[in-house]
Design a protein around this motif. Structure first.
Motif, PDB file in Angstrom:
ATOM      1  N   ASP A  36     -12.880   3.977 -26.532  1.00  0.00           N
ATOM      2  CA  ASP A  36     -13.172   2.914 -25.639  1.00  0.00           C
ATOM      3  C   ASP A  36     -13.910   3.546 -24.424  1.00  0.00           C
ATOM      4  OD1 ASP A  36     -11.457   1.261 -27.034  1.00  0.00           O
ATOM      5  OD2 ASP A  36      -9.592   2.064 -25.949  1.00  0.00           O
ATOM      6  N   PRO A  37     -14.858   2.372 -23.931  1.00  0.00           N
ATOM      7  CA  PRO A  37     -15.752   2.855 -22.621  1.00  0.00           C
ATOM      8  C   PRO A  37     -14.621   3.382 -21.714  1.00  0.00           C
ATOM      9  CG  PRO A  37     -16.185   0.540 -23.532  1.00  0.00           C
ATOM     10  CD  PRO A  37     -14.920   1.063 -24.325  1.00  0.00           C
ATOM     11  N   VAL A  38     -15.243   4.295 -20.960  1.00  0.00           N
ATOM     12  CA  VAL A  38     -14.325   4.936 -19.864  1.00  0.00           C
ATOM     13  C   VAL A  38     -14.201   3.982 -18.777  1.00  0.00           C
ATOM     14  CG1 VAL A  38     -14.102   7.080 -18.049  1.00  0.00           C
ATOM     15  CG2 VAL A  38     -15.224   7.329 -20.592  1.00  0.00           C
ATOM     16  N   LEU A  91     -14.851  12.971 -12.252  1.00  0.00           N
ATOM     17  CA  LEU A  91     -14.288  12.975 -13.347  1.00  0.00           C
ATOM     18  C   LEU A  91     -14.629  11.945 -14.585  1.00  0.00           C
ATOM     19  CD1 LEU A  91     -11.595  14.201 -14.676  1.00  0.00           C
ATOM     20  CD2 LEU A  91     -10.023  12.406 -13.549  1.00  0.00           C
ATOM     21  N   ARG A  92     -14.847  10.731 -14.086  1.00  0.00           N
ATOM     22  CA  ARG A  92     -15.165   9.786 -14.955  1.00  0.00           C
ATOM     23  C   ARG A  92     -16.612  10.218 -15.663  1.00  0.00           C
ATOM     24  NH1 ARG A  92     -18.982   5.348 -14.865  1.00  0.00           N
ATOM     25  NH2 ARG A  92     -18.162   3.564 -16.321  1.00  0.00           N
ATOM     26  N   SER A  93     -17.448  10.696 -14.849  1.00  0.00           N
ATOM     27  CA  SER A  93     -18.622  11.192 -15.404  1.00  0.00           C
ATOM     28  C   SER A  93     -18.608  12.283 -16.447  1.00  0.00           C
ATOM     29  CB  SER A  93     -19.795  11.656 -14.384  1.00  0.00           C
ATOM     30  OG  SER A  93     -19.901  10.856 -13.537  1.00  0.00           O
ATOM     31  N   ARG A  94     -17.518  13.273 -16.220  1.00  0.00           N
ATOM     32  CA  ARG A  94     -17.497  14.358 -17.155  1.00  0.00           C
ATOM     33  C   ARG A  94     -16.946  14.068 -18.421  1.00  0.00           C
ATOM     34  NH1 ARG A  94     -19.405  18.960 -18.718  1.00  0.00           N
ATOM     35  NH2 ARG A  94     -17.983  20.949 -18.460  1.00  0.00           N
ATOM     36  N   ILE A  95     -15.835  13.081 -18.230  1.00  0.00           N
ATOM     37  CA  ILE A  95     -15.469  12.481 -19.608  1.00  0.00           C
ATOM     38  C   ILE A  95     -16.632  11.577 -20.385  1.00  0.00           C
ATOM     39  CG2 ILE A  95     -13.546  10.761 -20.667  1.00  0.00           C
ATOM     40  CD1 ILE A  95     -12.608  13.552 -19.350  1.00  0.00           C
ATOM     41  N   ARG A  96     -17.308  11.094 -19.676  1.00  0.00           N
ATOM     42  CA  ARG A  96     -18.427  10.242 -20.421  1.00  0.00           C
ATOM     43  C   ARG A  96     -19.028  11.176 -21.112  1.00  0.00           C
ATOM     44  NH1 ARG A  96     -21.522   6.138 -16.944  1.00  0.00           N
ATOM     45  NH2 ARG A  96     -22.105   5.220 -18.814  1.00  0.00           N
ATOM     46  N   GLU A  97     -19.546  12.231 -20.712  1.00  0.00           N
ATOM     47  CA  GLU A  97     -20.398  13.308 -21.179  1.00  0.00           C
ATOM     48  C   GLU A  97     -19.843  13.822 -22.471  1.00  0.00           C
ATOM     49  OE1 GLU A  97     -21.844  17.760 -19.979  1.00  0.00           O
ATOM     50  OE2 GLU A  97     -21.147  16.360 -18.275  1.00  0.00           O
ATOM     51  N   HIS A  98     -18.373  14.386 -22.315  1.00  0.00           N
ATOM     52  CA  HIS A  98     -17.661  14.577 -23.360  1.00  0.00           C
ATOM     53  C   HIS A  98     -17.627  13.658 -24.452  1.00  0.00           C
ATOM     54  CE1 HIS A  98     -16.779  18.225 -21.235  1.00  0.00           C
ATOM     55  NE2 HIS A  98     -15.577  17.761 -20.826  1.00  0.00           N
ATOM     56  N   ARG A  99     -17.443  12.549 -24.269  1.00  0.00           N
ATOM     57  CA  ARG A  99     -17.401  11.292 -25.404  1.00  0.00           C
ATOM     58  C   ARG A  99     -18.664  11.535 -25.923  1.00  0.00           C
ATOM     59  NH1 ARG A  99     -18.472   5.867 -25.084  1.00  0.00           N
ATOM     60  NH2 ARG A  99     -16.998   4.480 -26.211  1.00  0.00           N
ATOM     61  N   GLY A 107     -18.906  14.724 -38.650  1.00  0.00           N
ATOM     62  CA  GLY A 107     -17.515  15.204 -38.990  1.00  0.00           C
ATOM     63  C   GLY A 107     -16.677  14.980 -37.675  1.00  0.00           C
ATOM     64  N   LEU A 108     -16.745  14.335 -36.743  1.00  0.00           N
ATOM     65  CA  LEU A 108     -15.865  14.081 -35.710  1.00  0.00           C
ATOM     66  C   LEU A 108     -16.113  12.497 -35.322  1.00  0.00           C
ATOM     67  CD1 LEU A 108     -16.623  16.885 -32.964  1.00  0.00           C
ATOM     68  CD2 LEU A 108     -14.754  16.781 -34.653  1.00  0.00           C
ATOM     69  N   ASP A 109     -14.947  11.874 -35.115  1.00  0.00           N
ATOM     70  CA  ASP A 109     -15.031  10.580 -34.747  1.00  0.00           C
ATOM     71  C   ASP A 109     -14.096  10.188 -33.551  1.00  0.00           C
ATOM     72  OD1 ASP A 109     -14.512   7.818 -34.700  1.00  0.00           O
ATOM     73  OD2 ASP A 109     -14.196   7.644 -37.091  1.00  0.00           O
ATOM     74  N   GLN A 110     -14.887   9.650 -32.658  1.00  0.00           N
ATOM     75  CA  GLN A 110     -14.172   9.240 -31.310  1.00  0.00           C
ATOM     76  C   GLN A 110     -12.868   8.478 -31.594  1.00  0.00           C
ATOM     77  OE1 GLN A 110     -17.160   6.672 -29.500  1.00  0.00           O
ATOM     78  NE2 GLN A 110     -18.124   8.279 -28.460  1.00  0.00           N
ATOM     79  N   VAL A 111     -12.550   8.080 -32.740  1.00  0.00           N
ATOM     80  CA  VAL A 111     -11.240   6.890 -32.601  1.00  0.00           C
ATOM     81  C   VAL A 111     -10.120   8.054 -32.918  1.00  0.00           C
ATOM     82  CG1 VAL A 111     -11.575   6.691 -35.081  1.00  0.00           C
ATOM     83  CG2 VAL A 111     -10.348   5.021 -33.772  1.00  0.00           C
TER      84      VAL A 111
END
Length: 208
Positions: A36-38, A91-99, A107-111
């Protein structure tokens, strides 16, 4: 009373106690799916990323535990050049970057990933990050290093591919020659996760 008796010692403001309090509060926060969008919010603080899926051959065992694959913090003041600069939404920016990093990898799925967040002053986030990293030894902090790194500058783009980028290829970055053995790293990840699970119940904040 026996002469050998020694009263217990307790310092409620010790680093150990403060880390346990912070980590206990942190783990009571809800899990938010990375698919989901941050949400938009201001502030700095503590965060951790968790594997919550069932299909990945390396991380499937972690889905049953509050064991993060990565723990970190985003500071309200960044001083890479010696001049402190306040950010509004670190904090929001960092999570968006990791996302985005997870989104671009094969082989990685955000879900199958989720995140916990806790807004905190930098000094307390330092303690919380240390507690999570030392207590859990998250696999992307300790075995597959490089997930949280930023894109390299023009003069250092020929450095070797990180352990994380060796196992999880696809991130849009420039690297030099690959020097890590992906199969060997995968074996280390499996061994490490088994050790994490074996010591899971020993952490002090699980009962907090």
């Amino acid at each position: 009373m026996s002469d050998a008796f020694v009263p217990a010692y307790f310092d409620p403001l010790s680093t150990t106690q403060l880390e346990a309090i912070i980590c206990g509060q942190f783990e009571r926060q809800p899990l938010l799916s990375l698919k989901d969008p941050v949400p938009t919010f201001n502030g700095s603080g503590l965060y951790a990323i968790y594997y919550v899926g069932r299909t990945h051959p390396l991380y499937g065992k972690l889905a049953h535990y509050k064991i993060p694959v990565y723990a970190g913090q985003a500071r309200s003041h960044v001083s890479a050049t010696g001049v402190s600069k306040r950010e509004l939404r670190p904090l929001r920016s960092r999570i968006r970057e990791h996302r985005r990093s997870i989104e671009h990898c094969e082989g990685l799925d955000q879900v199958e990933f989720a995140v916990r967040l806790l807004l905190m002053p930098d000094v307390h986030a330092d303690l919380g990050e240390n507690g999570l990293r030392v207590g859990y030894q998250p696999v992307w902090n300790s075995v597959l290093k490089g997930f949280g790194s930023h894109e390299q500058g023009s003069t250092t783009r020929q450095s070797k591919r990180s352990e994380w980028d060796t196992v999880h290829q696809g991130r849009k970055r420039t690297f030099g020659a690959t020097t890590h053995d992906a199969d060997k790293l995968a074996r280390k990840v499996r061994t490490h996760i088994d050790k994490q699970i074996a010591t899971y119940d020993s952490l002090p904040w699980h009962d907090s």
